[in-house]
Write a protein that holds these residues in place. Sequence first.
Motif, PDB file in Angstrom:
ATOM      1  N   ALA A 145      -0.951 -10.920  -1.503  1.00 58.70           N
ATOM      2  CA  ALA A 145      -1.716 -10.480  -0.343  1.00 58.70           C
ATOM      3  C   ALA A 145      -0.826 -10.334   0.884  1.00 58.70           C
ATOM      4  O   ALA A 145      -0.939  -9.362   1.644  1.00 58.70           O
ATOM      5  N   VAL A 146       0.086 -11.293   1.090  1.00 60.74           N
ATOM      6  CA  VAL A 146       0.992 -11.217   2.241  1.00 60.74           C
ATOM      7  C   VAL A 146       1.922 -10.015   2.103  1.00 60.74           C
ATOM      8  O   VAL A 146       2.154  -9.276   3.069  1.00 60.74           O
TER       9      VAL A 146
ATOM     10  N   ALA B 250     -11.928  -2.871   0.628  1.00 57.16           N
ATOM     11  CA  ALA B 250     -11.977  -3.166  -0.800  1.00 57.16           C
ATOM     12  C   ALA B 250     -10.859  -4.117  -1.214  1.00 57.16           C
ATOM     13  O   ALA B 250     -11.077  -5.036  -2.028  1.00 57.16           O
ATOM     14  N   ALA B 251      -9.660  -3.914  -0.650  1.00 58.21           N
ATOM     15  CA  ALA B 251      -8.532  -4.786  -0.994  1.00 58.21           C
ATOM     16  C   ALA B 251      -8.781  -6.214  -0.522  1.00 58.21           C
ATOM     17  O   ALA B 251      -8.520  -7.182  -1.252  1.00 58.21           O
ATOM     18  N   VAL B 252      -9.284  -6.356   0.695  1.00 56.63           N
ATOM     19  CA  VAL B 252      -9.573  -7.696   1.225  1.00 56.63           C
ATOM     20  C   VAL B 252     -10.654  -8.375   0.392  1.00 56.63           C
ATOM     21  O   VAL B 252     -10.552  -9.566   0.054  1.00 56.63           O
ATOM     22  N   THR B 253     -11.687  -7.623   0.044  1.00 62.57           N
ATOM     23  CA  THR B 253     -12.761  -8.191  -0.772  1.00 62.57           C
ATOM     24  C   THR B 253     -12.246  -8.647  -2.129  1.00 62.57           C
ATOM     25  O   THR B 253     -12.611  -9.729  -2.626  1.00 62.57           O
ATOM     26  N   LEU B 254     -11.374  -7.850  -2.732  1.00 61.22           N
ATOM     27  CA  LEU B 254     -10.813  -8.199  -4.041  1.00 61.22           C
ATOM     28  C   LEU B 254      -9.994  -9.479  -3.966  1.00 61.22           C
ATOM     29  O   LEU B 254     -10.104 -10.363  -4.832  1.00 61.22           O
ATOM     30  N   VAL B 255      -9.167  -9.596  -2.925  1.00 59.79           N
ATOM     31  CA  VAL B 255      -8.341 -10.796  -2.771  1.00 59.79           C
ATOM     32  C   VAL B 255      -9.205 -12.028  -2.563  1.00 59.79           C
ATOM     33  O   VAL B 255      -8.973 -13.091  -3.165  1.00 59.79           O
TER      34      VAL B 255
ATOM     35  N   GLY C  37     -10.191   2.786   5.985  1.00 55.43           N
ATOM     36  CA  GLY C  37     -11.057   1.633   6.195  1.00 55.43           C
ATOM     37  C   GLY C  37     -11.658   1.114   4.908  1.00 55.43           C
ATOM     38  O   GLY C  37     -11.672  -0.101   4.660  1.00 55.43           O
ATOM     39  N   VAL C  38     -12.153   2.010   4.065  1.00 54.94           N
ATOM     40  CA  VAL C  38     -12.756   1.603   2.796  1.00 54.94           C
ATOM     41  C   VAL C  38     -11.713   0.953   1.892  1.00 54.94           C
ATOM     42  O   VAL C  38     -11.980  -0.064   1.226  1.00 54.94           O
ATOM     43  N   THR C  39     -10.508   1.509   1.856  1.00 52.44           N
ATOM     44  CA  THR C  39      -9.451   0.960   1.007  1.00 52.44           C
ATOM     45  C   THR C  39      -9.086  -0.458   1.435  1.00 52.44           C
ATOM     46  O   THR C  39      -8.949  -1.363   0.598  1.00 52.44           O
ATOM     47  N   VAL C  40      -8.904  -0.649   2.738  1.00 54.14           N
ATOM     48  CA  VAL C  40      -8.543  -1.982   3.235  1.00 54.14           C
ATOM     49  C   VAL C  40      -9.673  -2.972   2.980  1.00 54.14           C
ATOM     50  O   VAL C  40      -9.439  -4.110   2.546  1.00 54.14           O
TER      51      VAL C  40
ATOM     52  N   THR D 101      -8.881  -3.482  19.650  1.00 58.32           N
ATOM     53  CA  THR D 101      -9.949  -4.404  19.265  1.00 58.32           C
ATOM     54  C   THR D 101     -11.316  -3.744  19.397  1.00 58.32           C
ATOM     55  O   THR D 101     -12.175  -3.861  18.518  1.00 58.32           O
ATOM     56  N   VAL D 102     -11.526  -3.038  20.500  1.00 53.48           N
ATOM     57  CA  VAL D 102     -12.802  -2.362  20.727  1.00 53.48           C
ATOM     58  C   VAL D 102     -13.045  -1.303  19.654  1.00 53.48           C
ATOM     59  O   VAL D 102     -14.138  -1.207  19.081  1.00 53.48           O
ATOM     60  N   VAL D 103     -12.013  -0.515  19.360  1.00 52.52           N
ATOM     61  CA  VAL D 103     -12.158   0.541  18.354  1.00 52.52           C
ATOM     62  C   VAL D 103     -12.377  -0.058  16.961  1.00 52.52           C
ATOM     63  O   VAL D 103     -13.033   0.555  16.111  1.00 52.52           O
ATOM     64  N   SER D 104     -11.868  -1.272  16.733  1.00 51.64           N
ATOM     65  CA  SER D 104     -11.977  -1.911  15.419  1.00 51.64           C
ATOM     66  C   SER D 104     -13.317  -2.588  15.190  1.00 51.64           C
ATOM     67  O   SER D 104     -13.551  -3.107  14.083  1.00 51.64           O
ATOM     68  N   LEU D 105     -14.197  -2.607  16.172  1.00 46.36           N
ATOM     69  CA  LEU D 105     -15.469  -3.313  16.028  1.00 46.36           C
ATOM     70  C   LEU D 105     -16.297  -2.853  14.825  1.00 46.36           C
ATOM     71  O   LEU D 105     -16.937  -3.683  14.169  1.00 46.36           O
ATOM     72  N   PRO D 106     -16.294  -1.555  14.486  1.00 43.17           N
ATOM     73  CA  PRO D 106     -17.021  -1.161  13.265  1.00 43.17           C
ATOM     74  C   PRO D 106     -16.334  -1.626  11.971  1.00 43.17           C
ATOM     75  O   PRO D 106     -16.844  -1.368  10.888  1.00 43.17           O
ATOM     76  N   LEU D 107     -15.161  -2.281  12.094  1.00 40.59           N
ATOM     77  CA  LEU D 107     -14.362  -2.811  10.982  1.00 40.59           C
ATOM     78  C   LEU D 107     -13.697  -1.711  10.162  1.00 40.59           C
ATOM     79  O   LEU D 107     -12.506  -1.785   9.866  1.00 40.59           O
ATOM     80  N   ILE D 108     -14.424  -0.694   9.770  1.00 42.27           N
ATOM     81  CA  ILE D 108     -13.858   0.365   8.943  1.00 42.27           C
ATOM     82  C   ILE D 108     -12.808   1.179   9.711  1.00 42.27           C
ATOM     83  O   ILE D 108     -11.979   1.859   9.109  1.00 42.27           O
TER      84      ILE D 108
END
Length: 211
Positions: free
Chosen positions: A119-120, A89-94, A84-87, A33-40
């Motif tokens: 998406a699932v 972009a995919a989430v944004t598209l959905v 990170g960029v791919t994920v 969770t801590v490492v994921s804070l920048p989201l990417i």
Amino acid sequence: MSSLAPQRREPGELFGPRFTLFADMLAVGLAATVVSLPLITAPTAFAAACAVLRRSIREDRPVTMGEYVGELRAHGPRRVLLAGVTVFAAVTLVVLDLALAGAGLPGARPMSWALIAVAVAGLVVALRAAADPEVAHGWIPALNRAVTRAVADPVGCALIATAVGLCVAFLWMLPLLALLLPGPLAFAVTAVELRRIEPAYDADAAVGSGG
């Protein structure tokens, strides 16, 4: 394999080895969770969590934060950024597609359900790719292998989808669990992946010991 041997407590030990694994799972979840804070960095953080938990299960030993940091470094900045960029972009598209489908267009409801199903399915494949032992060497080959495993193991896909659903339910009931949920989810995905290779592993070990 040592992890399949009878689990015993050492003299003076308050908790058995399985509780140690549970504590490691929560600690790894918090670290992810801590490492994921920048989201990417979220995909790499989850992949590293799967890697250290896989090693802990197979070698029957505690997880160390040094191992987790080492798994993160193994991906390299370029792969971390690409994943990170791919994920993202995919989430944004959905999300955009769901918004358009819900804008009152004809056939919006069937389209929304179809998008959710896609998406699932994509999420399940991505999670299986993150749990691939060789994902640090490249996400695209890991995704290809994950698709193959998903087609050959629909039950495993259903189990992973159920685990994701449970995490969403827990998050809805108690949002503070978001800090720890990556650990249980990584453990669930890793367990699904290991269940397909452990029987063969045990058989090979038994043949070796018998010879």
